[in-house]
Write a protein that holds these residues in place. Structure first.
Motif, short mmCIF file in Angstrom:
data_model
loop_
_atom_site.label_atom_id
_atom_site.label_comp_id
_atom_site.label_asym_id
_atom_site.label_seq_id
_atom_site.Cartn_x
_atom_site.Cartn_y
_atom_site.Cartn_z
N LEU A 54 50.92 27.27 97.18
CA LEU A 54 51.79 26.50 96.09
C LEU A 54 53.25 27.24 95.93
CD1 LEU A 54 52.52 24.07 94.46
CD2 LEU A 54 51.41 25.29 92.78
N ALA A 55 53.03 28.50 95.87
CA ALA A 55 54.31 29.14 95.61
C ALA A 55 55.32 29.17 97.28
CB ALA A 55 53.97 30.92 95.14
N LEU A 56 54.51 29.29 98.18
CA LEU A 56 55.19 29.45 99.28
C LEU A 56 55.86 28.12 99.82
CD1 LEU A 56 52.82 31.41 101.56
CD2 LEU A 56 55.01 32.03 101.07
N ALA A 57 55.16 26.96 99.25
CA ALA A 57 55.64 25.59 99.45
C ALA A 57 56.71 25.04 98.66
CB ALA A 57 54.56 24.73 99.19
N THR A 58 57.04 25.90 97.53
CA THR A 58 58.06 25.46 96.81
C THR A 58 59.05 26.52 96.37
OG1 THR A 58 56.57 26.14 94.62
CG2 THR A 58 56.42 23.89 95.36
N ILE A 59 59.01 27.89 96.66
CA ILE A 59 59.92 28.70 96.27
C ILE A 59 60.45 29.27 97.59
CG2 ILE A 59 60.21 30.89 95.32
CD1 ILE A 59 57.96 30.26 93.47
N SER A 60 61.80 28.97 97.76
CA SER A 60 62.37 29.48 99.04
C SER A 60 62.92 31.03 98.78
CB SER A 60 63.47 28.55 99.53
OG SER A 60 64.47 28.58 98.50
N SER A 61 63.54 31.31 97.76
CA SER A 61 64.02 32.71 97.35
C SER A 61 63.50 32.93 95.90
CB SER A 61 65.36 32.79 97.80
OG SER A 61 66.15 31.94 96.96
N LEU A 62 63.49 34.17 95.52
CA LEU A 62 63.09 34.78 94.21
C LEU A 62 64.06 35.83 93.90
CD1 LEU A 62 61.61 34.41 91.59
CD2 LEU A 62 60.04 35.66 92.69
N THR A 63 65.14 35.96 93.05
CA THR A 63 65.76 36.93 92.62
C THR A 63 65.80 37.25 91.12
OG1 THR A 63 67.68 36.37 94.30
CG2 THR A 63 68.09 38.07 92.82
N VAL A 64 65.25 38.33 90.60
CA VAL A 64 64.95 38.59 89.45
C VAL A 64 65.66 40.16 89.13
CG1 VAL A 64 63.07 39.22 87.61
CG2 VAL A 64 62.91 37.62 89.34
N LEU A 65 66.48 40.15 88.25
CA LEU A 65 67.21 41.35 87.82
C LEU A 65 66.59 41.49 86.17
CD1 LEU A 65 70.89 40.41 88.70
CD2 LEU A 65 69.32 41.77 89.77
N GLY A 66 65.54 42.26 86.23
CA GLY A 66 64.84 42.44 84.84
C GLY A 66 63.11 42.69 85.70
N ALA A 67 62.43 41.58 85.28
CA ALA A 67 61.00 42.06 85.47
C ALA A 67 60.42 40.57 86.14
CB ALA A 67 60.02 42.27 84.31
N LEU A 68 59.46 40.60 86.89
CA LEU A 68 58.67 39.57 87.45
C LEU A 68 57.38 39.72 87.13
CD1 LEU A 68 58.34 36.86 89.25
CD2 LEU A 68 58.20 38.55 91.23
N HIS A 69 56.55 38.57 86.33
CA HIS A 69 55.37 38.67 86.19
C HIS A 69 54.62 37.58 86.99
CE1 HIS A 69 55.51 40.89 82.12
NE2 HIS A 69 56.10 41.60 83.01
N ALA A 70 53.68 37.94 87.97
CA ALA A 70 53.01 36.86 88.62
C ALA A 70 51.82 37.55 89.17
CB ALA A 70 54.08 36.60 89.99
N SER A 71 50.98 36.90 89.77
CA SER A 71 49.73 37.40 90.29
C SER A 71 49.90 38.30 91.29
CB SER A 71 48.80 36.31 90.64
OG SER A 71 49.00 35.55 91.79
N ALA A 72 49.38 39.26 91.92
CA ALA A 72 49.46 40.09 93.03
C ALA A 72 49.33 39.23 94.19
CB ALA A 72 48.20 41.28 93.09
N ALA A 73 48.56 38.32 94.36
CA ALA A 73 48.44 37.15 95.57
C ALA A 73 49.55 36.54 95.63
CB ALA A 73 47.45 36.38 95.29
#
Length: 139
Positions: free
Chosen positions: A110-129
């Motif tokens: 689902l993440a691959l199908a909906t997120i083309s790019s992800l830029t975070v200045l700070g912290a990203l919390h998501a599963s390892a997968a």
């Protein structure tokens, strides 16, 4: 009594732990200021120093946030949010200054199908997968 027990580990904190290296003389100055009562502890000193520097450069930060079109603060993406984007044929370019969270029930597919790019200045919390699946899209 068992009904009063709470799992502290599941609560999200509002901060991220970082590590810094200071020279001995600088550290001594910090400890002196703490001992003299200017700050309650080393962390209080460091947070204050960081906030002062951010305030000092507030115009530059404000312009960069506007120019980069980033979301400022906390931004959470639930499974439902991403499913709605997928169903609408939308692909997200996520830009966050602060904390970005992707819900634990979001699958890598689902993440691959909906997120083309992800830029975070700070912290990203998501599963390892999910982080692994998006690795080449994280800037």
């Amino acid at each position: 009594m068992a009904g009063n027990v709470q799992d502290i580990r599941s609560k999200q904190t509002d901060s991220e732990k970082i590590t810094i290296n200071l020279g001995y003389v600088d550290l001594g100055h910090v400890d002196l200021l703490v001992r003299e009562g200017f700050y309650s502890n080393r962390t209080d000193f460091i947070r204050t120093a960081i906030r002062n520097q951010i305030e000092r450069h507030s115009d530059v930060v404000r312009q960069a946030v506007t120019r980069s079109s980033v979301d400022l603060g906390l931004r959470h993406f639930s499974r439902e949010d991403l499913e709605a984007a997928r169903d609408a044929g939308q692909v997200l370019e996520i830009r966050v200054l602060g904390l970005a969270t992707i819900a634990n029930d979001v699958t890598p597919e689902l993440a691959l199908a909906t997120i083309s790019s992800l830029t975070v200045l700070g912290a990203l919390h998501a599963s390892a997968a999910v982080k692994a699946a998006l690795a080449d899209r994280i800037k």
